[in-house]
Design a protein around this motif. Structure first.
Motif, PDB file in Angstrom:
ATOM      1  N   GLY A  76     -42.967  -3.668  17.955  1.00  0.00           N
ATOM      2  CA  GLY A  76     -43.761  -3.867  19.153  1.00  0.00           C
ATOM      3  C   GLY A  76     -44.667  -5.086  19.051  1.00  0.00           C
ATOM      4  O   GLY A  76     -44.729  -5.768  18.021  1.00  0.00           O
ATOM      5  N   ALA A  77     -45.386  -5.305  20.159  1.00  0.00           N
ATOM      6  CA  ALA A  77     -46.247  -6.481  20.210  1.00  0.00           C
ATOM      7  C   ALA A  77     -47.429  -6.369  19.261  1.00  0.00           C
ATOM      8  O   ALA A  77     -47.919  -7.368  18.760  1.00  0.00           O
ATOM      9  N   ASP A  78     -47.905  -5.166  18.997  1.00  0.00           N
ATOM     10  CA  ASP A  78     -49.047  -4.979  18.107  1.00  0.00           C
ATOM     11  C   ASP A  78     -48.814  -3.735  17.271  1.00  0.00           C
ATOM     12  O   ASP A  78     -48.723  -2.630  17.793  1.00  0.00           O
ATOM     13  N   ASN A  79     -48.698  -3.928  15.965  1.00  0.00           N
ATOM     14  CA  ASN A  79     -48.436  -2.789  15.083  1.00  0.00           C
ATOM     15  C   ASN A  79     -49.703  -2.256  14.431  1.00  0.00           C
ATOM     16  O   ASN A  79     -49.637  -1.403  13.549  1.00  0.00           O
ATOM     17  N   GLY A  80     -50.873  -2.787  14.829  1.00  0.00           N
ATOM     18  CA  GLY A  80     -52.132  -2.296  14.285  1.00  0.00           C
ATOM     19  C   GLY A  80     -52.546  -2.942  12.988  1.00  0.00           C
ATOM     20  O   GLY A  80     -53.638  -2.664  12.479  1.00  0.00           O
ATOM     21  N   ILE A  81     -51.703  -3.814  12.410  1.00  0.00           N
ATOM     22  CA  ILE A  81     -52.038  -4.510  11.162  1.00  0.00           C
ATOM     23  C   ILE A  81     -52.628  -5.872  11.517  1.00  0.00           C
ATOM     24  O   ILE A  81     -52.098  -6.569  12.375  1.00  0.00           O
ATOM     25  N   PRO A  82     -53.718  -6.278  10.867  1.00  0.00           N
ATOM     26  CA  PRO A  82     -54.326  -7.579  11.195  1.00  0.00           C
ATOM     27  C   PRO A  82     -53.311  -8.716  11.050  1.00  0.00           C
ATOM     28  O   PRO A  82     -52.574  -8.776  10.063  1.00  0.00           O
ATOM     29  N   ASP A  83     -53.279  -9.597  12.045  1.00  0.00           N
ATOM     30  CA  ASP A  83     -52.347 -10.728  11.997  1.00  0.00           C
ATOM     31  C   ASP A  83     -52.765 -11.760  10.954  1.00  0.00           C
ATOM     32  O   ASP A  83     -51.913 -12.393  10.324  1.00  0.00           O
ATOM     33  N   GLU A  84     -54.071 -11.953  10.799  1.00  0.00           N
ATOM     34  CA  GLU A  84     -54.574 -12.909   9.828  1.00  0.00           C
ATOM     35  C   GLU A  84     -55.635 -12.253   8.968  1.00  0.00           C
ATOM     36  O   GLU A  84     -56.412 -11.421   9.440  1.00  0.00           O
ATOM     37  N   VAL A  85     -55.667 -12.657   7.696  1.00  0.00           N
ATOM     38  CA  VAL A  85     -56.617 -12.084   6.745  1.00  0.00           C
ATOM     39  C   VAL A  85     -57.153 -13.207   5.852  1.00  0.00           C
ATOM     40  O   VAL A  85     -56.488 -14.227   5.666  1.00  0.00           O
ATOM     41  N   PRO A  86     -58.352 -13.044   5.279  1.00  0.00           N
ATOM     42  CA  PRO A  86     -58.867 -14.048   4.344  1.00  0.00           C
ATOM     43  C   PRO A  86     -58.158 -13.921   2.990  1.00  0.00           C
ATOM     44  O   PRO A  86     -58.011 -12.826   2.445  1.00  0.00           O
ATOM     45  N   LEU A  87     -57.720 -15.057   2.465  1.00  0.00           N
ATOM     46  CA  LEU A  87     -57.016 -15.078   1.189  1.00  0.00           C
ATOM     47  C   LEU A  87     -57.551 -16.202   0.320  1.00  0.00           C
ATOM     48  O   LEU A  87     -57.902 -17.276   0.807  1.00  0.00           O
ATOM     49  N   ALA A  88     -57.586 -15.952  -0.980  1.00  0.00           N
ATOM     50  CA  ALA A  88     -57.936 -16.964  -1.968  1.00  0.00           C
ATOM     51  C   ALA A  88     -56.694 -17.314  -2.791  1.00  0.00           C
ATOM     52  O   ALA A  88     -55.662 -16.644  -2.685  1.00  0.00           O
ATOM     53  N   ASN A  89     -56.813 -18.372  -3.583  1.00  0.00           N
ATOM     54  CA  ASN A  89     -55.715 -18.797  -4.455  1.00  0.00           C
ATOM     55  C   ASN A  89     -54.427 -19.030  -3.656  1.00  0.00           C
ATOM     56  O   ASN A  89     -53.344 -18.596  -4.032  1.00  0.00           O
ATOM     57  N   VAL A  90     -54.562 -19.712  -2.525  1.00  0.00           N
ATOM     58  CA  VAL A  90     -53.409 -20.001  -1.673  1.00  0.00           C
ATOM     59  C   VAL A  90     -52.852 -21.374  -2.040  1.00  0.00           C
ATOM     60  O   VAL A  90     -53.605 -22.329  -2.259  1.00  0.00           O
ATOM     61  N   ARG A  91     -51.520 -21.462  -2.090  1.00  0.00           N
ATOM     62  CA  ARG A  91     -50.833 -22.669  -2.527  1.00  0.00           C
ATOM     63  C   ARG A  91     -49.684 -22.992  -1.573  1.00  0.00           C
ATOM     64  O   ARG A  91     -49.224 -22.124  -0.833  1.00  0.00           O
ATOM     65  N   TYR A  92     -49.224 -24.241  -1.621  1.00  0.00           N
ATOM     66  CA  TYR A  92     -48.019 -24.609  -0.873  1.00  0.00           C
ATOM     67  C   TYR A  92     -46.805 -24.050  -1.608  1.00  0.00           C
ATOM     68  O   TYR A  92     -46.692 -24.170  -2.832  1.00  0.00           O
ATOM     69  N   PHE A  93     -45.887 -23.450  -0.867  1.00  0.00           N
ATOM     70  CA  PHE A  93     -44.862 -22.627  -1.502  1.00  0.00           C
ATOM     71  C   PHE A  93     -43.663 -23.419  -2.012  1.00  0.00           C
ATOM     72  O   PHE A  93     -42.827 -22.870  -2.725  1.00  0.00           O
ATOM     73  N   ASP A  94     -43.537 -24.711  -1.667  1.00  0.00           N
ATOM     74  CA  ASP A  94     -42.312 -25.412  -2.029  1.00  0.00           C
ATOM     75  C   ASP A  94     -42.546 -26.702  -2.790  1.00  0.00           C
ATOM     76  O   ASP A  94     -41.682 -27.566  -2.852  1.00  0.00           O
ATOM     77  N   THR A  95     -43.729 -26.840  -3.387  1.00  0.00           N
ATOM     78  CA  THR A  95     -44.029 -28.068  -4.120  1.00  0.00           C
ATOM     79  C   THR A  95     -45.134 -27.799  -5.125  1.00  0.00           C
ATOM     80  O   THR A  95     -45.874 -26.821  -4.996  1.00  0.00           O
TER      81      THR A  95
END
Length: 436
Positions: free
Chosen positions: A33-52
């Motif tokens: 459905g359009a909204d499953n009740g899970i937050p679409d965005e969340v605060p994250l640390a230690n984030v990196r580019y996935f292909d380099t």
């Protein structure tokens, strides 16, 4: 002042909002459905580019994603993709930290400004004035380094790791890389502005005043890019092979003067033939690992470039303003006021890019030389009619009108006009309107 000067903005500490990796809505193929009740965005640390990554992510199966990289000490390390964070990131693992690409919080700036203002009373009614200004600003800022995706590395590359060859059998590979060890790019801007004004103002009579002036302005800009990469040298140095005569690494172009670059997956800047050097001058470049390139190779591929711009302006203007009180006044208000004037303005600019940048031989976009100029002749007139003042239900009531006629050397004639009015029934409340 850079992000590296702030503990919470560097390394793994930087926190930002990203697509929630635990939300199925963010994953390909979701049909819920359009909204499953899970937050679409969340605060994250230690984030990196996935292909380099900074060491050079080695792609052995040409699927665009790293499989290995050469770590500290020269050992071959399996690439850890961490936890995928849609659409372009990973949390943890070996990708390049997003915070690594943090740059200036504030550039370094120095400003020097000198003003001179003087006037001379020629008579009781005429004043001659002059102004002079010089302003100079110097700034320095750091930007991101160069980066490369899908660098094509032949299996006979002189720096091809032996441990990698044991896995691939010496097949060609691709390299995704964030080139921090090749030097972070920077920008120095030196901007100088001169402005001079000379004119006269005064009274023609007790109800009429005038002003005439001439203004000259000039700005020069010197924009220096530091630590850019010469594309033809980069690809030539990247194609390193073993010299059969010496057993040492050298550039393929040094052995084959007919060499041309072959980067099938880097069409935008991978097909530039040798332009800034001669065969024999190329220094081989090792990109398997971070900080392994020789200083000689770095000196060979890096360059500082300089763009220059110049702008000038001439303005001659004159105006007369006053009122018709000698002839007419509004019974409940004041005198009908007016202003008329004319102006001539001429502006010109020029831009001269660095020769190397103009040829598209650097990492940035190629910019061509450009110049242009225009002039405009204008005349204007305004009227202000204070119809009522200090009356019951009319603390003030006034109307106005203005018109400006212009003749541009570029587009021809234009006309702009307006009418307006303002009514203040009491001192603290005003209703106003304009049509233009």
């Amino acid at each position: 002042l850079t992000t590296r000067d702030r503990k919470n903005l560097r390394g793994e500490n930087l926190v930002g909002f990203y697509s929630n990796p635990d939300d199925p809505e963010n994953l390909p193929g979701y049909t819920g459905g359009a909204d499953n009740g899970i937050p679409d965005e969340v605060p994250l640390a230690n984030v990196r580019y996935f292909d380099t990554n900074r060491e050079g992510g080695i792609d052995i199966d040409f699927d665009g994603f790293p499989d290995y990289f050469v770590g500290t000490g020269g050992q071959l390390v399996a690439y850890n993709p961490g936890r995928f964070v849609p659409d372009y990131f990973q949390q943890g693992g070996n990708g390049t930290l997003v915070s690594d690409y943090g740059n200036d919080l504030l550039p370094k700036i120095r400003r020097d400004v000198v003003n001179l203002i003087t006037n001379f009373e020629l008579s009781d009614r005429i004043n001659i004035f002059a102004e002079g200004k010089f302003a100079r600003s110097k700034s320095f800022s750091l930007g991101q380094p160069t980066f490369d995706y899908y660098l094509y590395i032949p299996g006979d590359n002189a720096f091809y790791p032996a441990a990698l060859a044991a896995i691939t059998g010496g097949d060609d590979v691709l390299l995704n890389r964030d080139n921090f060890d090749l030097g972070q790019r920077g920008e120095k801007i030196d901007r100088q502005t001169w402005r001079g004004v000379i004119g006269a103002r005064g009274d023609l009579n007790e109800r009429t005043n005038f002003e005439v002036s001439y203004v000259y302005g000039r700005t020069k800009v010197k924009n220096q890019y530091i630590g850019d990469i010469l594309t033809d040298r980069f690809y030539a140095a990247l194609d390193a092979v073993v010299d059969p005569a010496t057993g040492q690494a050298t550039c393929r172009v040094n052995l084959d003067p007919t060499w041309t670059p072959f980067q099938p997956f880097n069409y935008t800047r991978g097909e530039i033939p040798p332009t800034t050097f001669q065969p024999g001058e190329c220094v081989p470049l090792n990109l398997f690992g971070e900080g392994v390139a020789s200083q000689a190779a770095l000196d060979f591929i890096r360059v500082d470039t300089t763009d220059r711009a110049r702008l000038t302006q001439h303005v001659v203007s004159g105006s007369v303003a006053g009122d018709f009180g000698r002839f007419f006044s509004f019974p409940g208000g004041g005198d009908l006021g007016y202003a008329v004037g004319a102006e001539y303005r001429r502006e010109a600019s020029s831009f001269t890019p660095d020769d190397l940048a103009a040829q598209g031989l650097t990492f940035g976009n190629a910019l061509g030389a450009d110049r242009g100029k225009f002039n405009v002749k204008e005349a204007f007139a305004e009227l202000r009619a204070p119809v009522l003042r200090d009356m019951p239900f009319a603390n003030s009531l006034e109307f106005g009108a203005a018109i400006r006629l212009s003749d541009y050397s570029t587009i021809g004639n234009t006309k702009a006009w307006k009418v307006d009015g303002a009514w203040a029934p009491v001192k603290d409340i005003t209703f106003s309107g304009t049509y233009s």
